[in-house]
Design a protein around this motif. Structure first.
Motif, PDB file in Angstrom:
ATOM      1  N   ASP A 197       0.854  -1.178   0.000  1.00  0.00           N
ATOM      2  CA  ASP A 197       0.000   0.000   0.000  1.00  0.00           C
ATOM      3  C   ASP A 197       0.895   1.235   0.000  1.00  0.00           C
ATOM      4  N   GLY A 198       0.603   2.176  -0.883  1.00  0.00           N
ATOM      5  CA  GLY A 198       1.368   3.403  -0.929  1.00  0.00           C
ATOM      6  C   GLY A 198       2.477   3.368  -1.958  1.00  0.00           C
ATOM      7  N   PRO A 199       3.132   4.504  -2.171  1.00  0.00           N
ATOM      8  CA  PRO A 199       4.217   4.580  -3.159  1.00  0.00           C
ATOM      9  C   PRO A 199       5.429   3.772  -2.715  1.00  0.00           C
ATOM     10  N   PRO A 200       6.266   3.339  -3.656  1.00  0.00           N
ATOM     11  CA  PRO A 200       7.434   2.506  -3.299  1.00  0.00           C
ATOM     12  C   PRO A 200       8.352   3.159  -2.278  1.00  0.00           C
ATOM     13  N   SER A 201       8.463   4.479  -2.301  1.00  0.00           N
ATOM     14  CA  SER A 201       9.374   5.156  -1.382  1.00  0.00           C
ATOM     15  C   SER A 201       8.856   5.184   0.046  1.00  0.00           C
ATOM     16  N   ASN A 202       7.590   4.934   0.228  1.00  0.00           N
ATOM     17  CA  ASN A 202       7.002   5.029   1.563  1.00  0.00           C
ATOM     18  C   ASN A 202       5.853   4.036   1.676  1.00  0.00           C
ATOM     19  N   ARG A 203       6.186   2.773   1.632  1.00  0.00           N
ATOM     20  CA  ARG A 203       5.188   1.720   1.475  1.00  0.00           C
ATOM     21  C   ARG A 203       4.954   0.989   2.795  1.00  0.00           C
ATOM     22  N   ARG A 204       3.742   0.505   2.944  1.00  0.00           N
ATOM     23  CA  ARG A 204       3.411  -0.361   4.079  1.00  0.00           C
ATOM     24  C   ARG A 204       2.538  -1.510   3.587  1.00  0.00           C
ATOM     25  N   GLY A 205       2.358  -2.514   4.441  1.00  0.00           N
ATOM     26  CA  GLY A 205       1.577  -3.676   4.059  1.00  0.00           C
ATOM     27  C   GLY A 205       0.099  -3.480   4.322  1.00  0.00           C
ATOM     28  N   ARG A 206      -0.707  -4.128   3.498  1.00  0.00           N
ATOM     29  CA  ARG A 206      -2.164  -4.033   3.613  1.00  0.00           C
ATOM     30  C   ARG A 206      -2.744  -5.446   3.659  1.00  0.00           C
ATOM     31  N   ILE A 207      -3.506  -5.741   4.715  1.00  0.00           N
ATOM     32  CA  ILE A 207      -4.162  -7.036   4.870  1.00  0.00           C
ATOM     33  C   ILE A 207      -5.664  -6.800   4.833  1.00  0.00           C
ATOM     34  N   GLU A 208      -6.311  -7.395   3.846  1.00  0.00           N
ATOM     35  CA  GLU A 208      -7.755  -7.223   3.682  1.00  0.00           C
ATOM     36  C   GLU A 208      -8.376  -8.613   3.571  1.00  0.00           C
ATOM     37  N   ILE A 209      -8.529  -9.250   4.733  1.00  0.00           N
ATOM     38  CA  ILE A 209      -9.013 -10.625   4.790  1.00  0.00           C
ATOM     39  C   ILE A 209     -10.267 -10.667   5.654  1.00  0.00           C
ATOM     40  N   ALA A 210     -11.364 -11.079   5.062  1.00  0.00           N
ATOM     41  CA  ALA A 210     -12.629 -11.150   5.801  1.00  0.00           C
ATOM     42  C   ALA A 210     -12.564 -12.250   6.860  1.00  0.00           C
ATOM     43  N   ILE A 211     -13.329 -12.059   7.920  1.00  0.00           N
ATOM     44  CA  ILE A 211     -13.281 -12.929   9.096  1.00  0.00           C
ATOM     45  C   ILE A 211     -14.639 -13.570   9.330  1.00  0.00           C
ATOM     46  N   GLN A 212     -14.604 -14.830   9.708  1.00  0.00           N
ATOM     47  CA  GLN A 212     -15.743 -15.473  10.348  1.00  0.00           C
ATOM     48  C   GLN A 212     -15.288 -15.899  11.739  1.00  0.00           C
ATOM     49  N   PHE A 213     -15.999 -15.423  12.759  1.00  0.00           N
ATOM     50  CA  PHE A 213     -15.587 -15.709  14.134  1.00  0.00           C
ATOM     51  C   PHE A 213     -16.444 -16.823  14.711  1.00  0.00           C
TER      52      PHE A 213
END
Length: 690
Positions: free
Chosen positions: A288-304
């Motif tokens: 997530d974000g531009p290569p110079s200032n990037r972070r990880g993005r987790i978009e995983i739906a949950i069943q509890f």
């Protein structure tokens, strides 16, 4: 309860206990063992001397002091058999030297401060406004506010001190707040308890209305039992629904929702992915974000799954999801609780951002310290998301960490570090920070620090950890942890929409990734704080019919501060009002006073300790790192008996001992001063040796 003022014998009592503690400590330090008779005579003579100093005759104040002394020493002496005139061995209970030292130290601490040490660490007050109360939740405090047809569980004690001294391994945070404080929803909760009986059925369990506010002392968010950090409570009935909207998963996806940041130590070396991985519309992981200032993005739906109390990847279609809801009922004995909408296997959209900031190792094992921002607030969201990408949290055996990690990490490494929110009715923006607790700092210090992310700002910690000086710095007790936060750039549009009633609170769950328009990047690889325009409030169905989600990037909001001010204010991060001590639920000899202001710490030139013998450590009671031996206590050559402190490196002199020692005034007797070392819990009436 603190004792009334005792001006004529407090110092003599404190001096006596200091001598007695020194005597028994000598046995402990040298590994000696006294006979039963010797210990019995030692305890009896100590109690006899205390009685003579207090002299509880006709003076009510002295009688009260003697009753307090009996209460503090009851673990050693059976006072129904105690005779001050004659030694009688059966009046002394069987106790070994460590227990005697612990009880005497606790009593000395009570004499000097008026505080009673408790088995459980009390939550510290981070700050409060007219509408909000922010506390620092220790581990082993649970957030079960009832619901699903059940009443919130509690111990039914009468005072917060009794609660902190109870034998239970866990304590309900809302019960503590209700007993400790007198704000409106806390008082309402105590009134609610009076109405309870076995056949009574709660009128509501939504957890979001004014009625529910007075069943849970206004608590607005939840943390897992072993998770520490920021908890927010609404002090008023009318403010509770407004704050709950900000903390709800749906509302956090809109402008005006809370921002929640955590620290987690996970297994393995985490790297931000360079490509997007999709295992389905409900499982997406990528950058997530531009290569110079990037972070990880987790978009995983949950069943509890409430029967197993665990989150799973969402795989159910609409049909079998309904079948699961029929059988997936919450357990009645669960310590923790989840939001009302999370039961029954319902599909829950969840979004987490993460950034690795430091990498550690221990033998062949590798670990990574993550700073995470959760957008939704699902039960076990961070634990589940980290496990899904192959990096479970340290000591989180429920989600894949080995059970053996519990031998050296006594709890799961997860800490709620920072929360930003809008105060209802005043339209003021606040941010509150909970510095990294001592036990987690000690745990990181035991690992080998391999490297730190380039440009990583300094965060706050409860203690100084020399090994972590590139990541954490100790807070400055002269500043506050709850501060007014810089308003969003589109704050006016947000408030106008709020006034116009356009801030809807419907469900905004979605299956896929949202399209985005990048704003200015910040130091965390996200977007500049609160950059999105008012149009970001408008929802567009961009998920191929699988639920609406905001097309704009309204949740990509990070810190407003520069790289040097990520913690708590727009000026500096050094803000706090109190230290924690240890986090153990039942410590053996750790002071846990209620919060009180501390003097600002003085900066001391760093120096490497020379020829310092290593202090033995145990996983259960880790010993703080020794301070560099640069200060020495010296006696004045002109005035014998007068002591001062000399820095042998800089030749600086101080009248009072340097940090971490602090001079404090006794609450029981304003004329009495003593010295306290918050790292070790030591107290001393005289100027201590360094």
């Amino acid at each position: 309860m603190p004792a009334k003022h005792v001006t004529d014998f407090t110092k003599e009592l404190a001096d006596l206990m200091e001598d007695k503690i020194a005597s028994i400590q000598e046995y402990l330090d040298q590994g000696k063992a006294a006979s039963r008779m010797e210990l019995a005579k030692f305890v009896w003579s100590t109690a006899k001397r205390i009685w003579k100093i207090i002299n509880p005759q006709d003076d009510e104040k002295r009688k009260m002091a003697w009753e307090e002394a009996k209460g503090m020493l009851k673990e050693l002496v059976d006072f129904e058999l105690f005779n001050v005139s004659q030694f009688y061995e059966p009046c002394v209970k069987h106790a070994l030297e460590p227990k005697i030292a612990e009880v005497c130290t606790n009593y000395q601490y009570f004499i000097l401060t008026g505080h009673v040490r408790t088995k459980h660490t009390p939550p510290k007050l981070l700050g409060e406004t007219d509408e909000l109360l922010c506390v620092d939740k220790p581990p082993m405090f649970t957030c079960n506010y009832g619901g699903y047809g059940r009443l919130p569980p509690r111990t039914k004690v009468q005072t917060s001190t009794q609660l902190l001294n109870c034998d239970k391994t866990t304590i309900q945070i809302h019960e503590y707040l209700a007993l400790k404080f007198e704000y409106e929803t806390a008082i309402g909760t105590k009134e609610f308890w009076k109405q309870e009986d076995e056949n009574w059925v709660q009128p509501c369990g939504c957890g979001k209305c004014e009625s529910c506010a007075c069943m849970q002392a206004g608590c607005c968010n939840r943390l897992d039992k072993e998770t520490s950090g920021v908890m927010v409570a609404a002090k008023t009935r009318r403010g509770f629904p407004e704050i709950r909207k900000q903390f709800s998963s749906e509302h956090s996806l809109e402008e005006g929702g809370t921002e929640k940041f955590y620290f987690a130590l996970v297994r393995g070396q985490v790297k931000i992915p360079t490509t997007r991985v999709e295992k389905g519309s409900d499982w997406i992981h990528g950058p997530d974000g531009p290569p110079s200032n990037r972070r990880g993005r987790i978009e995983i739906a949950i069943q509890f799954d409430n029967t197993r109390w665990k989150a799973y990847p969402c795989k159910a279609d609409e049909g079998n999801e309904k079948d699961w809801q029929k059988t997936n009922q919450p357990r009645g004995d669960q310590d923790e609780s989840c939001e009302q909408g999370e039961s029954g296997g319902r599909r829950l959209y969840a979004l987490t951002f993460y950034d690795p900031i430091a990498w550690f190792s221990s033998g062949k094992e590798k670990y990574t310290l993550l700073r995470l921002q959760i957008i939704t607030g699902r039960t076990h969201q961070i634990r589940f998301h980290c496990a899904e990408i192959g990096h479970p949290l340290v000591a989180d055996d429920l989600y894949g960490a080995p059970q053996s990690e519990r031998d050296w990490a006594k709890r799961m490494f997860l800490h709620s570090y920072q929360t930003k929110f809008l105060e209802p009715f005043s339209d003021k923006w606040y941010q509150v920070v909970s510095p990294l607790p001592q036990d987690l700092g000690n745990l990181l210090s035991e690992l080998h620090l391999d490297r730190v992310k380039e440009g990583c700002p300094l965060f706050l910690s409860r203690r100084t950890h020399l090994q972590l000086k590139k990541i954490f710095k100790q807070y400055d007790s002269g500043l506050k942890l709850l501060q007014v936060h810089q308003a969003p750039k589109n704050a006016q549009a947000i408030l106008e929409m709020k006034t116009a009633g356009l801030n809807g609170s419907g469900s905004h769950e979605s299956n896929g990734a949202s399209s985005s328009k990048p704003n200015e990047p910040d130091e965390w690889g996200g977007r500049a704080d609160w950059q999105s325009q008012s149009e970001s409030w408008k929802w567009e169905d961009s998920r191929n019919g699988n639920g609406g989600a905001p097309k704009s990037n309204s949740w990509w909001r990070t810190d407003t501060n520069s790289a040097n001010t990520v913690g708590v204010s727009n000026t500096d991060e050094d803000e706090d009002d109190e230290c924690w001590g240890t986090w153990r639920p039942i410590p053996k000899a750790t002071p846990v006073p209620e919060p009180e202001p501390k003097r600002p710490r003085m900066e001391v030139a760093a120096a490497e300790p020379a020829n310092v013998a290593p202090i033995p450590r145990t996983p259960e009671f880790p010993v703080p790192e020794p301070a560099p031996a640069v200060w020495q206590r010296r006696e004045s050559t002109r005035q014998p008996g007068i002591f001062y402190y000399l820095n042998v490196v800089t030749m600086e002199t101080l009248v009072e001992p340097p940090p971490p020692w602090e001079k404090k005034q006794s609450r029981r007797d304003p004329s009495i001063f003593y010295y306290w070392n918050p790292l070790t819990g030591q107290t001393s009436v005289e100027k201590p040796e360094i």
